[in-house]
Design a protein around this motif. Structure first.
Motif, PDB file in Angstrom:
ATOM      1  N   MET A   1      39.809  34.953  25.508  1.00 12.34           N
ATOM      2  CA  MET A   1      38.823  35.505  26.825  1.00 12.34           C
ATOM      3  C   MET A   1      39.609  36.932  27.108  1.00 12.34           C
ATOM      4  O   MET A   1      40.769  36.890  27.154  1.00 12.34           O
ATOM      5  N   LEU A   3      40.256  39.897  29.210  1.00 12.05           N
ATOM      6  CA  LEU A   3      40.411  40.026  30.676  1.00 12.05           C
ATOM      7  C   LEU A   3      40.967  41.240  31.192  1.00 12.05           C
ATOM      8  O   LEU A   3      41.722  42.210  30.341  1.00 12.05           O
ATOM      9  N   THR A   5      42.547  43.866  34.570  1.00  6.74           N
ATOM     10  CA  THR A   5      43.323  43.592  35.786  1.00  6.74           C
ATOM     11  C   THR A   5      43.146  44.783  36.837  1.00  6.74           C
ATOM     12  O   THR A   5      43.078  45.997  36.012  1.00  6.74           O
ATOM     13  N   LEU A 199      31.820  41.780  35.104  1.00  2.00           N
ATOM     14  CA  LEU A 199      33.052  41.544  35.264  1.00  2.00           C
ATOM     15  C   LEU A 199      33.141  40.550  36.337  1.00  2.00           C
ATOM     16  O   LEU A 199      32.372  40.594  37.395  1.00  2.00           O
ATOM     17  N   ARG A 201      35.071  36.870  38.545  1.00  2.00           N
ATOM     18  CA  ARG A 201      36.269  36.143  38.810  1.00  2.00           C
ATOM     19  C   ARG A 201      35.602  35.094  39.777  1.00  2.00           C
ATOM     20  O   ARG A 201      34.528  35.270  40.191  1.00  2.00           O
ATOM     21  N   ASP A 265      44.247  41.374  40.688  1.00  2.00           N
ATOM     22  CA  ASP A 265      43.244  40.481  40.441  1.00  2.00           C
ATOM     23  C   ASP A 265      42.727  40.711  39.071  1.00  2.00           C
ATOM     24  O   ASP A 265      42.616  41.926  38.332  1.00  2.00           O
ATOM     25  N   GLN A 266      42.117  39.497  38.204  1.00  2.00           N
ATOM     26  CA  GLN A 266      41.887  39.687  36.809  1.00  2.00           C
ATOM     27  C   GLN A 266      40.441  39.466  36.791  1.00  2.00           C
ATOM     28  O   GLN A 266      40.095  38.338  37.614  1.00  2.00           O
ATOM     29  N   PHE A 267      39.571  40.096  35.954  1.00  2.00           N
ATOM     30  CA  PHE A 267      38.292  39.668  35.869  1.00  2.00           C
ATOM     31  C   PHE A 267      38.052  39.509  34.368  1.00  2.00           C
ATOM     32  O   PHE A 267      38.495  40.328  33.389  1.00  2.00           O
ATOM     33  N   GLU A 268      37.025  38.455  34.119  1.00  2.00           N
ATOM     34  CA  GLU A 268      36.703  38.396  32.727  1.00  2.00           C
ATOM     35  C   GLU A 268      35.443  39.140  32.334  1.00  2.00           C
ATOM     36  O   GLU A 268      34.325  39.443  33.210  1.00  2.00           O
TER      37      GLU A 268
END
Length: 271
Positions: A1, A3, A5, A199, A201, A265-268
């Motif tokens: 996955m 990610l 940041t 993006l 989360r 924060d992290q987004f996929e």
């Protein structure tokens, strides 16, 4: 996955004034909370920006418990700044930002007069009230998406790897502030953002709707308010990032869900 940041967050209380770096960005139906709800207009009600008035980069806007304040560099230079409180008036005015004309509320005279003295140009400071709906560009997103006085969309997302690659090509470090993003992310290769679609989360999705075409404002020093003599970084960007839509850097976005967005924060990514 894969990610990403979140590295930096910014909002801009007044269009084309200096941005405010924050650790957490609250959201509203306009996009980032309090982002570009205020704008400077000329005597015809047309928006005024750093494109024609680069000195605006020297003026900052701060939201305090008592409201909005404008901070001007002292003239003549000294260690002090001139701070002017902004008060909302009662007069309405039709104002234009690009092809859109909307109703705005004019600030009381003190802040407009201070801006006019600073620029040597008659201007007014205006506010977009909650009941005014300016739609984001419906060529790229569904009708009903609202935006304040930002150019066309609520968010601008930029990629640190892309800025680093641009800086290497130019041979000097370029500051991300020149590109006036809301969200700066890291992760992945330079200019991979061209392929990103969403993006996500938990509780929030950012849909990247189009690349952002860049203009002469990127050549304005974000602290000194002067344009670079060599037209950098726009000149170098134009040598390898020119498309039918213009010279591009960063992605415009809209959101679904709630904030806040926080540094770290992290987004996929979906492509």
């Amino acid at each position: 996955m894969a990610l990403l940041t979140v590295e930096q967050l910014y909002y801009y209380p007044v269009k084309s004034l200096r941005g405010i770096a924050v650790d957490s960005l609250d959201l509203s139906d306009f996009g980032p909370l309090n982002d570009r709800r205020w704008m400077i207009v000329d005597s015809d009600g047309k928006f005024v920006t750093q494109r024609e008035q680069p000195r605006l980069a020297q003026v900052s806007a701060q939201l305090t418990s008592s409201g909005l304040q404008l901070c001007f560099p002292a003239i003549p230079p000294s260690i002090d700044e001139t701070i002017v409180a902004v008060e909302l008036g009662s007069q309405s005015l039709a104002v234009t930002v690009w092809k859109d004309t909307v109703r705005a509320i004019v600030a009381k005279p003190a802040s407009s007069e201070a801006l006019s003295r600073f620029l040597g140009l008659q201007v007014q400071l205006v506010y977009m009230p909650q009941d005014v709906v300016r739609e984001a560009d419906t060529r790229f997103t569904e009708p009903g998406r609202r935006v304040g006085f930002a150019d066309g969309f609520p968010f601008l997302v930029t990629h640190q790897a892309s800025l680093d690659a641009l800086s290497r090509r130019i041979g000097s470090n370029i500051e991300m502030r020149r590109f006036r993003p809301n969200i700066v992310v890291s992760g992945g290769e330079a200019f991979a953002e061209d392929r990103w679609r969403t993006l996500t989360r938990e509780g929030l999705t950012l849909t990247l709707v189009k690349p952002c075409s860049r203009c002469i404002m990127t050549t304005v020093d974000p602290w000194l308010g002067v344009k670079s003599d060599d037209r950098q970084p726009l000149r170098e960007l134009g040598s390898f990032r020119r498309t039918d839509a213009g010279v591009i850097f960063g992605m415009n976005a809209v959101h679904d869900g709630a904030g806040p967005i926080k540094v770290g924060d992290q987004f996929e990514i979906s492509e």
